[in-house]
Scaffold this active site. Structure first.
Site, PDB file in Angstrom:
ATOM      1  N   ASP A 234      20.096 -31.449 -22.610  1.00 33.38           N
ATOM      2  CA  ASP A 234      19.993 -32.202 -23.857  1.00 33.38           C
ATOM      3  C   ASP A 234      19.982 -33.688 -23.533  1.00 33.38           C
ATOM      4  O   ASP A 234      20.197 -34.112 -22.405  1.00 33.38           O
ATOM      5  CB  ASP A 234      21.084 -31.826 -24.859  1.00 33.38           C
ATOM      6  CG  ASP A 234      22.469 -32.234 -24.402  1.00 33.38           C
ATOM      7  OD1 ASP A 234      22.589 -32.985 -23.414  1.00 33.38           O
ATOM      8  OD2 ASP A 234      23.438 -31.804 -25.040  1.00 33.38           O
ATOM      9  N   ASN A 242      19.478 -42.143 -33.062  1.00 29.81           N
ATOM     10  CA  ASN A 242      19.220 -41.983 -34.499  1.00 29.81           C
ATOM     11  C   ASN A 242      19.977 -43.033 -35.315  1.00 29.81           C
ATOM     12  O   ASN A 242      19.432 -43.583 -36.288  1.00 29.81           O
ATOM     13  CB  ASN A 242      19.631 -40.577 -34.946  1.00 29.81           C
ATOM     14  CG  ASN A 242      18.622 -39.528 -34.525  1.00 29.81           C
ATOM     15  OD1 ASN A 242      17.424 -39.790 -34.434  1.00 29.81           O
ATOM     16  ND2 ASN A 242      19.114 -38.313 -34.244  1.00 29.81           N
ATOM     17  N   ASP A 251      12.682 -38.892 -33.656  1.00 32.47           N
ATOM     18  CA  ASP A 251      11.641 -37.856 -33.615  1.00 32.47           C
ATOM     19  C   ASP A 251      10.576 -38.198 -32.584  1.00 32.47           C
ATOM     20  O   ASP A 251      10.072 -37.322 -31.868  1.00 32.47           O
ATOM     21  CB  ASP A 251      10.995 -37.702 -34.993  1.00 32.47           C
ATOM     22  CG  ASP A 251      11.935 -37.053 -36.008  1.00 32.47           C
ATOM     23  OD1 ASP A 251      12.969 -36.503 -35.582  1.00 32.47           O
ATOM     24  OD2 ASP A 251      11.631 -37.117 -37.220  1.00 32.47           O
ATOM     25  N   GLU A 277      18.650 -31.877 -30.175  1.00 33.76           N
ATOM     26  CA  GLU A 277      18.144 -32.451 -28.926  1.00 33.76           C
ATOM     27  C   GLU A 277      18.392 -31.511 -27.752  1.00 33.76           C
ATOM     28  O   GLU A 277      18.354 -31.937 -26.593  1.00 33.76           O
ATOM     29  CB  GLU A 277      18.800 -33.818 -28.668  1.00 33.76           C
ATOM     30  CG  GLU A 277      20.254 -33.796 -28.256  1.00 33.76           C
ATOM     31  CD  GLU A 277      21.230 -33.691 -29.424  1.00 33.76           C
ATOM     32  OE1 GLU A 277      22.398 -33.983 -29.218  1.00 33.76           O
ATOM     33  OE2 GLU A 277      20.795 -33.311 -30.531  1.00 33.76           O
TER      34      GLU A 277
END
Length: 354
Positions: A234, A242, A251, A277
């Site tokens: 990840d 974010n 994104d 993620e």
């Protein structure tokens, strides 16, 4: 292996739709033209029948010397014969039509001959003219009767030709529509299958596809004793991406990262977005050292990447090789333990499950 994406509606599908449309319009046009033509032919048959009956009636009234309505009947027959001539001359094109035209010309000539005899007999009756008028009346019936039969024959031929064309085009239209429906259904099915097995944001295979693939690989391992390894990874501190740059930037990072990882794998490997993620890579026919080497290659590749809004990201990876004593869930949990260890040991690193 990564499933191929569906393309937009193909040129073949568009061309097939256009062909069906053109075929349908052509069929409607042919039906319209033929129906109009057959109405005209029916009118010719009826008119020829009226001429046939009118000439007989004129001959009988003249021979019986009932002449009061002869002028009206002659004018009516003149008009009917003229109508037949106009239509046939305008529409004669084939050899069959030209034979029909000769029959019409013969009727016109016979009508003119009969008309002259009627007028002459009406002015000065005689036995000789009476016999001539009688003979002309019989021959007129025969000529008019032949024209009626010829009209019917020509009409039947047109109907037969039209039927062949109509059924051929109808079958072609039905077949084309069936093919079009099958193609559309196939595309819809493929689209549904694609959407059910792929992540819409990154285009990678999704968790559902992962569950199916890992089960298959574990069963293959148990059947043939072939190695299979699992890499989980990840993005480090992705929540900060974010929070600081917005979900749109996040994104974009996920999409760019997915394409980089996908391009770095072997053809036999497959990568999955299993949530947020978090990603998984199934490595068939790969032992632990090989999977560890691949994981470190991916880590270095991601570390060297640059993003539009974010200068750099890193990933942490956990690697495990399947053991026959494990269940599918244990396989995932052990790779996840290695990933957790990589996180605890400082991130941006690869750890293996021992």
């Amino acid at each position: 292996m990564q499933l191929a994406k569906l393309n937009r509606p193909s040129t073949i599908l568009i061309a097939l739709s256009g062909f069906v449309l053109v075929l349908g319009i052509s069929l409607a046009y042919i039906v319209l033209i033929t129906a109009n033509d057959l109405r005209q032919d029916a009118s010719i048959i009826n008119t020829a029948g009226l001429v046939r009956g009118g000439m007989q009636r004129l001959s009988k009234t003249t021979l019986s010397e009932r002449l009061e309505n002869n002028d009206e009947l002659i004018a009516e027959l003149d008009n009917l014969v003229l109508q037949i001539n106009i239509y046939v001359h305008q529409n004669a094109s084939s050899d069959e039509d030209r034979r029909f035209l000769r029959s019409v010309e013969e009727l016109s000539n016979q009508w003119n001959s009969l008309k002259l005899k009627v007028i002459e007999y009406s002015r000065q009756p005689s036995l000789e003219l009476r016999e001539q008028l009688f003979d002309d009346s019989e021959y007129s019936w025969e000529v008019a009767n032949n024209l009626v039969f010829m009209s019917q024959y020509v009409t039947e031929r047109k109907v037969a030709d039209f039927s062949k064309i109509f059924y051929l085009m109808l079958v072609s239209n039905v077949v084309s529509i069936v093919v079009l429906i099958l193609v559309l259904l196939l595309r819809v099915r493929n689209k549904l299958e694609y959407e059910s097995s792929h992540d819409m944001l990154t285009g990678l295979l999704n968790r559902r596809a992962y569950n199916m693939s890992i089960q298959s690989e574990v069963e293959r391992n148990l059947r043939y004793e072939l190695p299979v390894s699992l890499i989980l990874f990840d993005i480090d501190h992705f929540k900060k991406v974010n929070d600081n740059y917005g979900h749109k930037a996040g994104d974009a990072v996920l999409r760019q990262l997915s394409q980089r990882v996908l391009a770095s794998l072997r053809k036999i490997d497959s990568v999955y977005r299993i949530g947020g993620e978090e990603f998984a890579i199934i490595c068939p026919d790969t032992e632990l050292p090989g999977a560890q080497q691949l994981a470190d290659k991916l880590r270095q590749g991601v570390e060297s990447m640059r993003f539009e809004q974010i200068s750099q990201i890193t990933i942490s990876l956990g690697v495990a090789e399947y053991d026959a004593s494990w269940s599918v869930d244990m396989f995932y949990q052990n790779a996840d333990k290695a990933l957790y260890l990589a996180k605890n040991n400082g991130r941006n690193r690869v750890e293996v499950f021992q």
